[in-house]
Write a protein that holds these residues in place. Structure first.
Motif, PDB file in Angstrom:
ATOM      1  N   MET A   1      58.431  51.016  60.550  1.00 28.23           N
ATOM      2  CA  MET A   1      58.132  50.929  59.112  1.00 28.23           C
ATOM      3  C   MET A   1      57.474  49.577  58.803  1.00 28.23           C
ATOM      4  N   ALA A   2      56.491  49.583  57.906  1.00 28.59           N
ATOM      5  CA  ALA A   2      55.775  48.347  57.587  1.00 28.59           C
ATOM      6  C   ALA A   2      56.719  47.301  56.993  1.00 28.59           C
ATOM      7  N   LYS A   3      56.474  46.041  57.360  1.00 30.01           N
ATOM      8  CA  LYS A   3      57.300  44.938  56.852  1.00 30.01           C
ATOM      9  C   LYS A   3      57.026  44.740  55.355  1.00 30.01           C
ATOM     10  N   MET A   4      58.115  44.594  54.586  1.00 30.93           N
ATOM     11  CA  MET A   4      57.913  44.432  53.138  1.00 30.93           C
ATOM     12  C   MET A   4      57.484  42.997  52.828  1.00 30.93           C
ATOM     13  N   LEU A   5      56.664  42.855  51.808  1.00 28.98           N
ATOM     14  CA  LEU A   5      56.138  41.535  51.470  1.00 28.98           C
ATOM     15  C   LEU A   5      56.804  41.024  50.201  1.00 28.98           C
ATOM     16  N   PRO A   6      56.844  39.688  50.053  1.00 27.76           N
ATOM     17  CA  PRO A   6      57.459  39.136  48.845  1.00 27.76           C
ATOM     18  C   PRO A   6      56.560  39.333  47.625  1.00 27.76           C
ATOM     19  N   GLU A   7      57.034  38.855  46.502  1.00 29.46           N
ATOM     20  CA  GLU A   7      56.209  38.867  45.286  1.00 29.46           C
ATOM     21  C   GLU A   7      54.906  38.123  45.579  1.00 29.46           C
ATOM     22  N   LEU A   8      53.795  38.657  45.126  1.00 30.24           N
ATOM     23  CA  LEU A   8      52.517  37.996  45.378  1.00 30.24           C
ATOM     24  C   LEU A   8      51.936  37.518  44.048  1.00 30.24           C
ATOM     25  N   LYS A   9      51.304  36.340  44.086  1.00 34.99           N
ATOM     26  CA  LYS A   9      50.726  35.775  42.863  1.00 34.99           C
ATOM     27  C   LYS A   9      49.240  35.508  43.070  1.00 34.99           C
ATOM     28  N   SER A  10      48.499  35.507  41.959  1.00 40.89           N
ATOM     29  CA  SER A  10      47.081  35.163  42.043  1.00 40.89           C
ATOM     30  C   SER A  10      46.929  33.678  42.316  1.00 40.89           C
ATOM     31  N   SER A  11      45.801  33.310  42.922  1.00 42.19           N
ATOM     32  CA  SER A  11      45.515  31.892  43.167  1.00 42.19           C
ATOM     33  C   SER A  11      45.360  31.160  41.829  1.00 42.19           C
ATOM     34  N   PRO A  12      45.792  29.901  41.758  1.00 41.45           N
ATOM     35  CA  PRO A  12      45.602  29.139  40.499  1.00 41.45           C
ATOM     36  C   PRO A  12      44.134  28.879  40.169  1.00 41.45           C
ATOM     37  N   VAL A  13      43.209  29.074  41.097  1.00 41.77           N
ATOM     38  CA  VAL A  13      41.791  28.823  40.770  1.00 41.77           C
ATOM     39  C   VAL A  13      41.194  29.958  39.932  1.00 41.77           C
ATOM     40  N   ILE A  14      41.917  31.056  39.808  1.00 42.17           N
ATOM     41  CA  ILE A  14      41.414  32.246  39.106  1.00 42.17           C
ATOM     42  C   ILE A  14      41.767  32.189  37.615  1.00 42.17           C
ATOM     43  N   LYS A  15      40.761  32.470  36.781  1.00 42.23           N
ATOM     44  CA  LYS A  15      41.024  32.548  35.341  1.00 42.23           C
ATOM     45  C   LYS A  15      40.622  33.951  34.873  1.00 42.23           C
ATOM     46  N   ARG A  16      41.582  34.695  34.361  1.00 44.23           N
ATOM     47  CA  ARG A  16      41.254  36.043  33.890  1.00 44.23           C
ATOM     48  C   ARG A  16      40.539  35.967  32.542  1.00 44.23           C
ATOM     49  N   TYR A  17      39.477  36.758  32.391  1.00 44.03           N
ATOM     50  CA  TYR A  17      38.781  36.804  31.113  1.00 44.03           C
ATOM     51  C   TYR A  17      39.732  37.325  30.030  1.00 44.03           C
ATOM     52  N   ASN A  18      39.833  36.569  28.946  1.00 42.92           N
ATOM     53  CA  ASN A  18      40.616  36.999  27.781  1.00 42.92           C
ATOM     54  C   ASN A  18      42.045  37.399  28.170  1.00 42.92           C
ATOM     55  N   GLY A  19      42.640  36.627  29.061  1.00 48.32           N
ATOM     56  CA  GLY A  19      44.034  36.856  29.438  1.00 48.32           C
ATOM     57  C   GLY A  19      44.261  38.162  30.187  1.00 48.32           C
ATOM     58  N   GLY A  20      43.172  38.768  30.687  1.00 47.28           N
ATOM     59  CA  GLY A  20      43.332  40.012  31.457  1.00 47.28           C
ATOM     60  C   GLY A  20      42.988  41.249  30.657  1.00 47.28           C
ATOM     61  N   GLU A  21      42.419  41.076  29.454  1.00 47.73           N
ATOM     62  CA  GLU A  21      41.938  42.229  28.672  1.00 47.73           C
ATOM     63  C   GLU A  21      40.741  42.847  29.402  1.00 47.73           C
ATOM     64  N   PRO A  22      40.574  44.160  29.352  1.00 51.68           N
ATOM     65  CA  PRO A  22      39.430  44.784  30.034  1.00 51.68           C
ATOM     66  C   PRO A  22      38.084  44.340  29.453  1.00 51.68           C
ATOM     67  N   VAL A  23      37.051  44.348  30.295  1.00 50.37           N
ATOM     68  CA  VAL A  23      35.682  44.197  29.782  1.00 50.37           C
ATOM     69  C   VAL A  23      35.053  45.572  29.527  1.00 50.37           C
ATOM     70  N   LEU A  24      35.618  46.602  30.131  1.00 46.35           N
ATOM     71  CA  LEU A  24      35.140  47.968  29.856  1.00 46.35           C
ATOM     72  C   LEU A  24      36.295  48.949  30.016  1.00 46.35           C
ATOM     73  N   SER A  25      36.374  49.892  29.065  1.00 46.66           N
ATOM     74  CA  SER A  25      37.420  50.917  29.160  1.00 46.66           C
ATOM     75  C   SER A  25      36.922  52.187  28.473  1.00 46.66           C
ATOM     76  N   ARG A  26      37.735  53.218  28.464  1.00 48.17           N
ATOM     77  CA  ARG A  26      37.267  54.536  28.017  1.00 48.17           C
ATOM     78  C   ARG A  26      36.736  54.545  26.589  1.00 48.17           C
ATOM     79  N   LYS A  27      37.262  53.663  25.749  1.00 47.89           N
ATOM     80  CA  LYS A  27      36.827  53.668  24.348  1.00 47.89           C
ATOM     81  C   LYS A  27      35.354  53.246  24.207  1.00 47.89           C
ATOM     82  N   ASP A  28      34.794  52.609  25.254  1.00 48.99           N
ATOM     83  CA  ASP A  28      33.402  52.158  25.202  1.00 48.99           C
ATOM     84  C   ASP A  28      32.408  53.223  25.667  1.00 48.99           C
TER      85      ASP A  28
END
Ligand code: BMA
Length: 334
Positions: A1-28
């Motif tokens: 069985m595959a080894k389980m991994l711990p909690e993973l976090k994004s690198s601190p160099v990454i900045k999500r646009y608008n706090g992670g709001e989509p740039v495109l979604s079904r309403k568009d």
């Protein structure tokens, strides 16, 4: 069985646009659309162009009956206008065996716009390459043997040949379970591909235990080809996601640097995820939760890198980082 991994976090160099709001979604989208994700993005003829996946016609059983590719345009890479008609449907592939077309990646080579995509067929999954002259119609140049997908093209010929990354699915020979690696092939004409070699394997990535695959088409920097990939870890203790009874996978984005003259040589790789699922769009609200699927990367003149990724197979998001910070993450392999 595959080894389980711990909690993973994004690198601190990454900045999500608008706090992670989509740039495109079904309403568009001005036609039938449910999930908008896994887009490819390029800058072409003075504007940003996005080809996105649209899954629609939900069948009530955890899946969609239909899947096609739409197109959108933008002046700034953030606000998008969607073309009023679908870009590529199964009928445009020209093969009656094809049942779905999805996961587009765009690359400009010598001023021409190429597109890699995946197709489901009645006889296996195949990777396609097409060219579009007018951003309205696509001419299919090649389709792989099954099972293969996640193809991306380098934006220039290297040593006189086109180069692609790809991810075949060798089930029998990898123990009858997912254990899928990233490969590469070369071509003189975009039609016939060969000289195929392994680029890196799932066991080379500390935050994957299931499969890895290409992300966005590589971007040229002085230090090497900056290259995104996606990774999957599976944890049998994970249960249901938004819509399915069982969803035990997590998808992250990783980053590496490939040699400019010989891209089969990895100069360096980050041992930690670049983007891991963290926001509500990425972990809670969606068809398949905990999925980050990068398909587009643009290096701006000021050193900003825009990274486009599908979140939870439901919306398209964007994050930015400085190119030098991304290169610095790609530590030499031991
Ligand atoms: C992969 C592909 C992607 C998708 C991912 C998570 O196998 O089908 O298009 O985003 O699974 O569902």
């Amino acid at each position: 069985m595959a080894k389980m991994l711990p909690e993973l976090k994004s690198s601190p160099v990454i900045k999500r646009y608008n706090g992670g709001e989509p740039v495109l979604s079904r309403k568009d989208i001005p036609y039938e659309a449910d999930c908008i994700f896994n887009a490819g993005v390029v800058k072409y003829k003075g504007q940003y162009v996005m080809a996105f996946r649209n899954d629609y016609a939900y069948n009530g059983k955890g899946a969609f009956d239909k899947c096609m590719i739409g197109l959108a345009f933008s002046e700034d890479g953030i606000h998008w206008n969607v073309q009023d008609k679908p870009f590529i449907t199964v009928d445009d592939i020209g093969d009656p065996d094809v049942t779905k077309v999805y996961d587009p990646r765009l690359t400009i080579i010598e001023d021409k716009c190429y597109l890699c995509f995946a197709v489901d067929t009645k006889h296996g999954l195949r990777g396609g390459i097409g060219i579009t002259e007018d951003l309205k119609t696509v001419k299919v140049l090649s389709l792989t043997a099954p099972d293969n997908r996640n193809m991306v093209l380098f934006p220039e010929k290297i040593g006189g040949r086109y180069v692609r990354l790809e991810r075949p699915f060798p089930v029998y020979s990898r123990g009858g379970v997912d254990r899928f690696d990233t490969w590469m092939s070369y071509s003189y004409d975009m039609k016939y591909w060969g000289d195929t070699k392994l680029l890196f394997a799932v066991e080379d990535v500390p935050f994957a235990n299931d499969k890895i695959g290409p992300g966005a088409p590589p971007v040229k920097t002085e230090a090497g080809w900056l290259t995104l990939f996606h990774t999957v870890d599976i944890d049998r203790t994970r249960g249901k996601n938004g819509w399915e009874d069982k969803w035990q996978k997590r998808y992250c984005a990783g980053i590496m640097l490939l040699d400019l003259e010989d891209p089969s040589k990895i100069i360096g790789m980050s041992k930690e995820p670049l983007i891991a699922p963290e926001t509500a769009y990425e972990t809670e609200d969606g068809f398949r939760t905990n999925v980050i699927f990068p398909g587009g990367m643009i290096l701006e003149d000021n050193g900003e890198v825009k990274i486009y990724y599908g979140a939870s197979d439901t919306v398209e998001c964007m994050a930015t980082a400085n190119v030098n910070d991304l290169i610095a993450l790609c530590k030499p392999l031991e």
